[in-house]
Design an enzyme around this catalytic site. Sequence first.
Site, PDB file in Angstrom:
ATOM      1  N   LYS A  14       5.871 -27.256 -18.843  1.00  0.00           N
ATOM      2  CA  LYS A  14       5.152 -26.658 -17.711  1.00  0.00           C
ATOM      3  C   LYS A  14       4.033 -25.791 -18.272  1.00  0.00           C
ATOM      4  CE  LYS A  14       9.257 -26.188 -14.877  1.00  0.00           C
ATOM      5  NZ  LYS A  14      10.331 -25.249 -14.676  1.00  0.00           N
ATOM      6  N   ARG A  91       7.295 -19.440 -23.461  1.00  0.00           N
ATOM      7  CA  ARG A  91       8.614 -18.951 -23.060  1.00  0.00           C
ATOM      8  C   ARG A  91       9.632 -19.476 -24.063  1.00  0.00           C
ATOM      9  NH1 ARG A  91      12.756 -21.548 -19.044  1.00  0.00           N
ATOM     10  NH2 ARG A  91      14.278 -19.874 -19.034  1.00  0.00           N
ATOM     11  N   ASN A 211      18.588 -22.365  -9.556  1.00  0.00           N
ATOM     12  CA  ASN A 211      19.521 -23.376 -10.064  1.00  0.00           C
ATOM     13  C   ASN A 211      20.532 -22.745 -10.997  1.00  0.00           C
ATOM     14  OD1 ASN A 211      19.117 -25.926  -9.029  1.00  0.00           O
ATOM     15  ND2 ASN A 211      17.199 -26.124 -10.167  1.00  0.00           N
ATOM     16  N   ASP A 283      22.147 -28.577  -5.100  1.00  0.00           N
ATOM     17  CA  ASP A 283      21.007 -27.941  -4.446  1.00  0.00           C
ATOM     18  C   ASP A 283      21.480 -27.130  -3.237  1.00  0.00           C
ATOM     19  OD1 ASP A 283      18.718 -27.530  -2.687  1.00  0.00           O
ATOM     20  OD2 ASP A 283      17.653 -28.920  -3.999  1.00  0.00           O
ATOM     21  N   MET A 284      21.173 -25.837  -3.242  1.00  0.00           N
ATOM     22  CA  MET A 284      21.664 -24.948  -2.197  1.00  0.00           C
ATOM     23  C   MET A 284      21.200 -25.381  -0.797  1.00  0.00           C
ATOM     24  SD  MET A 284      23.621 -22.732  -1.361  1.00  0.00           S
ATOM     25  CE  MET A 284      24.339 -21.339  -2.135  1.00  0.00           C
ATOM     26  N   ARG A 285      20.041 -26.021  -0.713  1.00  0.00           N
ATOM     27  CA  ARG A 285      19.580 -26.471   0.619  1.00  0.00           C
ATOM     28  C   ARG A 285      20.540 -27.509   1.188  1.00  0.00           C
ATOM     29  NH1 ARG A 285      13.588 -26.897  -1.580  1.00  0.00           N
ATOM     30  NH2 ARG A 285      14.894 -27.571  -3.288  1.00  0.00           N
ATOM     31  N   ASN A 335      14.816 -17.581  -0.752  1.00  0.00           N
ATOM     32  CA  ASN A 335      14.717 -18.471   0.416  1.00  0.00           C
ATOM     33  C   ASN A 335      15.945 -18.567   1.307  1.00  0.00           C
ATOM     34  OD1 ASN A 335      12.022 -19.549  -0.073  1.00  0.00           O
ATOM     35  ND2 ASN A 335      12.940 -20.385  -1.924  1.00  0.00           N
ATOM     36  N   GLU A 385       7.606 -15.207 -13.742  1.00  0.00           N
ATOM     37  CA  GLU A 385       7.835 -15.105 -15.187  1.00  0.00           C
ATOM     38  C   GLU A 385       6.558 -15.446 -15.968  1.00  0.00           C
ATOM     39  OE1 GLU A 385      11.256 -17.406 -13.969  1.00  0.00           O
ATOM     40  OE2 GLU A 385      12.302 -16.651 -15.725  1.00  0.00           O
TER      41      GLU A 385
END
Length: 401
Positions: A14, A91, A211, A283-285, A335, A385
């Site tokens: 990333k 990182r 996550n 996934d919490m959703r 969220n 971050e």
Amino acid sequence: MKVLVINAGSSSLKYQVYDMTDESVLAKGLVERIGMDSSILTHKPTGKEEVTEVSEILEHTTAIRKVLDKLVHAEHGVLSSIEEIQAVGHRVVHGGEFFNGSALVTDEVKAKIRQLIDLAPLHNPAAIMGINAAEANMPGVPQVVVFDTAFHQTMPESAYLYAIPRVLYNKYKVRRYGAHGTSHYYVSQIAAEFLERPIEDLKIITCHVGNGGSLTAIQNGVSVDTSMGMTPLEGLMMGTRSGDLDPAIVPYVMNKEDLTLNEVNSMLNKHSGLLAISGISSDMREITEGMENGDPNSTLAFNMYEYRLRKYIGSYAAAMNGVDVIVFTAGVGENSVVLRQRVLEQLTYLGVELDEELNKIRSGEPRRISTANSKVEVLIIPTNEELVIARDTNRIVEESK
Ligand code: ADP
């Protein structure tokens, strides 16, 4: 100064480019599936259209070269030349006991990161690949490493040692290191700014729940305890990680199921947590949706996740003899209205009073969700971050001049 921030994983990378004169993001993106047959580069230049490119990218050096090509591209670029990038910030997950802050990359620093591969076998090799790849593409450009563990180096011995033979610490540095330090540091600083109070006066519990998830107890602006341990497996129940468990389960299950070390490691890291209990997703959703539709396994997974988080908040209030501020951050923390509500409505004994309407607002900005009467300030603070990495990189490179 323009700073390229890199977060290298074993098969992904990333990036973000910052202009530090106003801390604006010029571009960000992601290379996925490095080393696989169709790698995907997604480049998002600020104010221009996002581009996606599929090609074969076999290793990180090529990945960074492709990113740099995009950054100076006639149509999708944001820089007139690569020389505009005056520093690179990386990182790095594990800094062990070597690093209590960020550092300029030297051969010695790289050797230390390599020495720590044992403690972070999935993460530190990727960081080294990222550093080498940046060096190969931008020779002479200073590089800085920012560690997930550094913020937690202030933990006292009583918090970081495990109650196991001391020889294991002396010989192998088996101890708690924590993780997500950059995030816990950032949101605690923003919390103090938001409240217009000196951070030294505050007892803060930061809940970074995405996550992966960890909590940190912050007193006098420093980490005094955190829920992740020698590795990011300890602590909260997470998407695919078990979090805390009786260590005797490991040899027991290995024996019963005839599992190897790798198999049991993979079970606890990749096949446990929300995924294992719900049987449907990490996934919490999806878990929340399952719960709302009456699925008993999703409901149980949610309840366990929430219960463990709430217990950790209680234990950190005990660790600090009180709490002034609770901060929620990361994907779930920022969220999930229902998770925050369920946790906070059981913390009335601490003097927490949730404003249910404020809890429902989505803004992407730091905000308060407790009532004016609440004894504890409860805040949502979006983490950043990459910004901390860019700031540290800028500062360290300026200081080294
Ligand atoms: P990582 O730890 O990989 O950086 P994030 O901090 O991005 O992850 O968090 C990802 C998690 O956030 C996922 O489990 C996702 O389901 C959760 N999440 C994102 N949006 C919501 C939402 N609206 N409600 C509940 N969970 C959410």
